[in-house]
Design an enzyme around this catalytic site. Structure first.
Site, short mmCIF file in Angstrom:
data_model
loop_
_atom_site.label_atom_id
_atom_site.label_comp_id
_atom_site.label_asym_id
_atom_site.label_seq_id
_atom_site.Cartn_x
_atom_site.Cartn_y
_atom_site.Cartn_z
N HIS A 73 -12.38 -1.23 -6.95
CA HIS A 73 -11.91 -2.49 -7.53
C HIS A 73 -11.57 -3.35 -6.31
O HIS A 73 -10.78 -2.92 -5.46
CB HIS A 73 -10.69 -2.24 -8.42
CG HIS A 73 -10.05 -3.46 -9.01
ND1 HIS A 73 -9.83 -3.60 -10.38
CD2 HIS A 73 -9.55 -4.58 -8.44
CE1 HIS A 73 -9.23 -4.76 -10.61
NE2 HIS A 73 -9.05 -5.37 -9.44
N HIS A 78 -10.27 -5.27 -3.37
CA HIS A 78 -8.92 -5.45 -2.83
C HIS A 78 -9.02 -5.84 -1.37
O HIS A 78 -9.93 -5.43 -0.66
CB HIS A 78 -8.08 -4.18 -2.99
CG HIS A 78 -8.73 -2.92 -2.48
ND1 HIS A 78 -9.71 -2.27 -3.19
CD2 HIS A 78 -8.56 -2.22 -1.34
CE1 HIS A 78 -10.11 -1.20 -2.51
NE2 HIS A 78 -9.43 -1.16 -1.37
N ASP A 87 0.85 -1.19 0.00
CA ASP A 87 0.00 0.00 0.00
C ASP A 87 0.89 1.25 0.00
O ASP A 87 1.89 1.32 0.70
CB ASP A 87 -0.92 0.00 1.23
CG ASP A 87 -2.08 0.96 1.07
OD1 ASP A 87 -3.23 0.49 0.94
OD2 ASP A 87 -1.85 2.19 1.08
P1 AMP Z 1 -9.74 1.47 0.26
O1 AMP Z 1 -9.78 2.83 0.92
O2 AMP Z 1 -10.17 0.34 1.15
O3 AMP Z 1 -10.47 1.50 -1.07
O4 AMP Z 1 -8.22 1.17 -0.04
C1 AMP Z 1 -7.52 1.70 -1.10
C2 AMP Z 1 -6.08 1.65 -0.73
O5 AMP Z 1 -5.31 1.80 -1.91
C3 AMP Z 1 -5.63 2.74 0.24
O6 AMP Z 1 -5.06 2.12 1.40
C4 AMP Z 1 -4.58 3.51 -0.56
O7 AMP Z 1 -3.51 3.95 0.24
C5 AMP Z 1 -4.14 2.48 -1.58
N1 AMP Z 1 -3.61 3.02 -2.83
C6 AMP Z 1 -4.15 3.98 -3.61
N2 AMP Z 1 -3.39 4.18 -4.70
C7 AMP Z 1 -2.35 3.30 -4.62
C8 AMP Z 1 -1.23 3.01 -5.44
N3 AMP Z 1 -0.99 3.65 -6.60
N4 AMP Z 1 -0.35 2.05 -5.03
C9 AMP Z 1 -0.56 1.39 -3.88
N5 AMP Z 1 -1.61 1.62 -3.06
C10 AMP Z 1 -2.49 2.56 -3.42
ZN ZN Z 2 -10.66 -2.46 -11.94
#
Ligand code: AMP
Ligand code: ZN
Length: 114
Positions: free
Chosen positions: A98, A100, A30
């Protein structure tokens, strides 16, 4: 899916700090870690969130959890424990639409979540 950040990361169009990759999923750290170990596991195919999962996705979801268990063993956090979280929608705190799975480890995590 066009203009989906995690589809682009899954396809290698946007770089990530990769931990693991195979045909169906990708694990990467992350960008804004909330614990000493904080990585995400995403399916390469676009699924909006866990709310969109069906029985057809059973093998994929099982694979996600097996990969997480293996990665946590390799990272040495199995004994201390860890948390797997998937946020859904606005109230769930989902910011990237998406599917995760967050994996958080390396410190004692509070419960209940905020
Ligand atoms: P959520 O808020 O549960 O949708 O989690 C999305 C996560 O993606 C957050 O913890 C962000 O810090 C992480 N995130 C967003 N953009 C990126 C990126 N380019 N690379 C890695 N993590 C990311
Ligand atoms: Zn997607």
């Amino acid at each position: 899916m066009k203009n989906c950040l995690f589809c682009k990361i899954g396809a290698g169009e946007i770089p990530s700090n990769k931990l693991y990759e195979d045909d169906t999923l990708l694990a990467f750290y992350d960008i804004d870690p909330q614990a000493p170990v904080h990585f995400l596991v995403i399916p390469k195919q676009h699924i909006g969130s866990a709310a969109a999962l069906t029985e057809q996705d059973a093998a994929l979801v099982g694979h996600v959890f097996a990969v997480i268990a293996e990665l946590c063993r390799k990272l040495g956090v199995e004994e201390g424990g860890y948390r797997i979280v998937t946020n859904i929608g606005a109230d769930g705190g989902q910011s990237v639409p998406h599917l995760h799975f967050h994996v958080l480890a390396g410190r004692s995590l509070a419960w209940p979540p905020g």
